[in-house]
Design a protein around this motif. Structure first.
Motif, PDB file in Angstrom:
ATOM      1  N   CYS A 191       0.838  -1.059   0.105  1.00 52.03           N
ATOM      2  CA  CYS A 191      -0.097   0.061   0.023  1.00 52.03           C
ATOM      3  C   CYS A 191       0.841   0.983   0.151  1.00 52.03           C
ATOM      4  O   CYS A 191       1.393   1.695   0.959  1.00 52.03           O
ATOM      5  CB  CYS A 191      -0.898   0.128   1.240  1.00 52.03           C
ATOM      6  SG  CYS A 191      -2.172   1.270   1.191  1.00 52.03           S
ATOM      7  N   GLN A 246      -1.178  -9.309  -6.710  1.00 50.82           N
ATOM      8  CA  GLN A 246      -2.409  -9.199  -5.985  1.00 50.82           C
ATOM      9  C   GLN A 246      -2.542  -7.723  -5.267  1.00 50.82           C
ATOM     10  O   GLN A 246      -1.637  -7.126  -5.261  1.00 50.82           O
ATOM     11  CB  GLN A 246      -2.519 -10.109  -4.943  1.00 50.82           C
ATOM     12  CG  GLN A 246      -2.550 -11.421  -5.276  1.00 50.82           C
ATOM     13  CD  GLN A 246      -2.682 -12.547  -4.421  1.00 50.82           C
ATOM     14  OE1 GLN A 246      -2.353 -12.172  -2.992  1.00 50.82           O
ATOM     15  NE2 GLN A 246      -2.944 -13.832  -4.702  1.00 50.82           N
ATOM     16  N   PRO A 247      -3.929  -7.155  -5.190  1.00 48.75           N
ATOM     17  CA  PRO A 247      -3.954  -5.776  -4.861  1.00 48.75           C
ATOM     18  C   PRO A 247      -3.702  -5.926  -3.393  1.00 48.75           C
ATOM     19  O   PRO A 247      -3.711  -6.764  -2.631  1.00 48.75           O
ATOM     20  CB  PRO A 247      -5.310  -5.369  -5.094  1.00 48.75           C
ATOM     21  CG  PRO A 247      -6.126  -6.877  -5.181  1.00 48.75           C
ATOM     22  CD  PRO A 247      -5.016  -7.636  -5.662  1.00 48.75           C
ATOM     23  N   CYS A 301      -8.732  -4.306  -7.020  1.00 49.16           N
ATOM     24  CA  CYS A 301      -7.672  -3.145  -7.033  1.00 49.16           C
ATOM     25  C   CYS A 301      -8.187  -2.012  -7.623  1.00 49.16           C
ATOM     26  O   CYS A 301      -7.946  -1.066  -7.056  1.00 49.16           O
ATOM     27  CB  CYS A 301      -6.663  -3.670  -7.900  1.00 49.16           C
ATOM     28  SG  CYS A 301      -5.197  -2.534  -7.879  1.00 49.16           S
ATOM     29  N   CYS A 337      -8.966   2.112  -5.219  1.00 53.85           N
ATOM     30  CA  CYS A 337      -8.188   3.409  -5.640  1.00 53.85           C
ATOM     31  C   CYS A 337      -9.410   4.349  -6.125  1.00 53.85           C
ATOM     32  O   CYS A 337      -9.800   4.558  -7.454  1.00 53.85           O
ATOM     33  CB  CYS A 337      -7.348   3.077  -6.924  1.00 53.85           C
ATOM     34  SG  CYS A 337      -6.130   1.711  -6.804  1.00 53.85           S
TER      35      CYS A 337
END
Length: 507
Positions: free
Chosen positions: A157, A174-175, A199, A203
């Protein structure tokens, strides 16, 4: 008697000007510049590793590189990058960097590559501590050699990042889990992307997305494209969409209808406006109407595809295509028509069951790999049959008895693009369809062949007259500079059959 002294006055050199205030003649004037100006000098080196090496100049330069606003590591081993980031994070506690650009070394031994994969995950975690506003992380294909289960990387992150670019080839991305990237505005992902919809949901300010899907299973790819379709409807701009389908263990088969279904999310007014690269060769997927498909991709630059066996005429017309790899297996094909004004690289492989009409218009093509394999015996002259005709482009070459190679200290320099014509020919005592050999030489997109390689399976037949006839053809006689003849399965005990054409007085 005294000798009178000369009345000429001796002139002395003027004394040097006084040094400037705070400066002596032996001072390092560059090192006396303020930190901001020295950092600008280091920034122009374009490499954090090179900037760190300036510490040998003077004590003034030691650890100065740590305070660069942006850190760039290109072709640096992952272990050294990790050590550098640890050092920067320790000396700049609580301070962020404007940009972090990491492109790991491409060529590493297999044992080091396996170690690098594990370190690559830790490297991204180290990058989080620097809170970059812009992040670029590239893990090249050659550094991935771990067998078995695919390596997975969870994207950390980056709370303060406004732009992120991750290129990890076949490593799964992977997010971040349960983390919202409030500042992220631009995102570029390349690799085996997992759950791109999750994902995107994390955002909220994202408005520009670039996606390259590599090695994604068809079911997951369809889910990703559906998620993109929903995001585009809400205002997201997909500036780039690439889909590179690869061969899995066990394989997978898809037809044109399924492929069109997978790309449904990329369609705008029946066109794939974002598609720039399409690779289907190793996917065992074919499209019957290639001409219509390519026409729907106005930005397509790279196409790697197998033609459908049922297609009678394979046509590809594109004003954007720059690289084309086309394979045509033995089937119903009777003609090939390629019109690509911007094409620079062409790789064409054809298994020809019969004479095929070929028309290739690619005026800018530079690099060529052209192979025609004739499944049925194609008689050239008398009993001589052409098995394959190949044209390749090489940069440099050397000519020796053992063969033609592309490298070597004693390489004979030639113009940047040298084309080699290689013919596989055998003597057959049975009849077959007659081939217009002169016409076959006109089919490749290049016509200048400084090198001719003849691989002959003569079966004991006299071959001097045959070779002389080939060299006398107007397509070759003024162009050949190097000739190589290889005799396959030659035996001095071989004899012509009774009433062989070789025994004719006029042959």
């Amino acid at each position: 008697m005294e000798v009178p002294r000369s009345r000429r006055r001796i002139r002395h050199s003027p004394p040097p000007p006084p040094p400037a205030q705070g400066c002596t003649g032996g001072d390092d004037l560059i090192s006396m510049l303020p930190d901001d100006m020295l950092l600008q000098i280091l920034t122009r080196l374009g490499c954090a590793r090179a900037a760190a090496r300036t510490c040998i100049l003077a004590r003034r330069w030691r650890n100065l590189w740590i305070h660069l606003p942006g850190l760039i590591f290109h072709d640096v081993p992952v272990g050294k990058v990790q050590a550098a980031l640890t050092r920067v994070a320790r000396r700049r506690a609580g301070m962020s960097v404007s940009a972090l650009d990491i492109r790991l070394m491409r060529s590493v031994p297999p044992e080091a590559a396996r170690h690098d994969e594990a370190l690559a995950k830790k490297l991204l975690c180290k990058a989080v501590r620097l809170s970059p506003e812009e992040l670029m992380f590239v893990l090249p294909r050659s550094s991935i050699s771990k067998p078995g289960r695919r390596v997975e990387i969870t994207m950390p992150c980056f709370l303060h990042a406004t732009s992120i670019e991750l290129d990890t080839y076949f490593i799964q991305i992977q997010p971040p889990a349960n983390q919202i990237l409030h500042a992220l505005e631009r995102l570029s992902l390349s690799g085996n992307i997992v759950d791109i919809g999750a994902c995107l949901n994390q955002c909220p300010r994202l408005h520009v997305l670039r996606v390259t899907c590599r090695g994604v299973l068809p079911v997951l790819l369809e889910e990703s494209l559906t998620a993109l379709e929903a995001a585009v409807a809400l205002g997201l701009t997909v500036s780039l969409l690439r889909i590179e389908l690869e061969l899995y263990s066990g394989g997978h088969t898809a037809d044109g209808a399924q492929f069109a279904s997978l790309l449904h999310a990329a369609v705008t007014e029946d066109k794939f406006l974002a598609l720039e690269r399409l690779s289907l060769q190793h996917y065992r997927c074919t499209i019957l109407d290639l001409d219509t498909m390519v026409a729907r991709c106005p930005r397509l630059r790279v196409l790697k595809v197998n033609a459908d066996r049922s297609a009678q005429v394979v046509t590809i017309r594109s004003t954007s295509l720059q690289e084309l790899e086309l394979s045509i297996d033995e089937g119903q094909c009777e003609g090939i028509n390629i019109e690509t004004p911007l094409l620079t690289q062409l790789k064409l492989s054809v298994d020809a069951a019969s004479d095929i009409n070929v028309s290739i218009w690619a005026p800018m093509v530079e690099k060529v790999s052209y192979l025609f394999s004739y499944k049925k015996l194609a008689l050239m002259f008398g009993f001589w049959s052409l098995q394959s005709l190949r044209v390749d482009t090489v940069e440099n070459y050397k000519y020796k008895d053992e063969g033609l190679t592309k490298e070597g200290k004693d390489a004979c320099s030639q113009p940047p693009r040298v084309h080699v014509l290689c013919l596989q020919i055998s003597a057959q005592d049975q009849s077959g369809p007659v081939l217009n050999f002169a016409r076959e030489l006109e089919k490749p997109p290049v016509s200048n062949f400084p090198i001719l390689a003849l691989n002959l399976n003569a079966e004991g037949h006299v071959l001097a007259a045959f070779v002389s006839r080939i060299l006398g053809m107007h397509h070759l006689q003024t162009r050949i500079q190097r000739l190589k003849v290889v005799l396959c399965s030659w035996s001095e005990m071989s004899k012509c059959v009774k009433h062989c054409p070789c025994n004719e007085p006029k042959n």
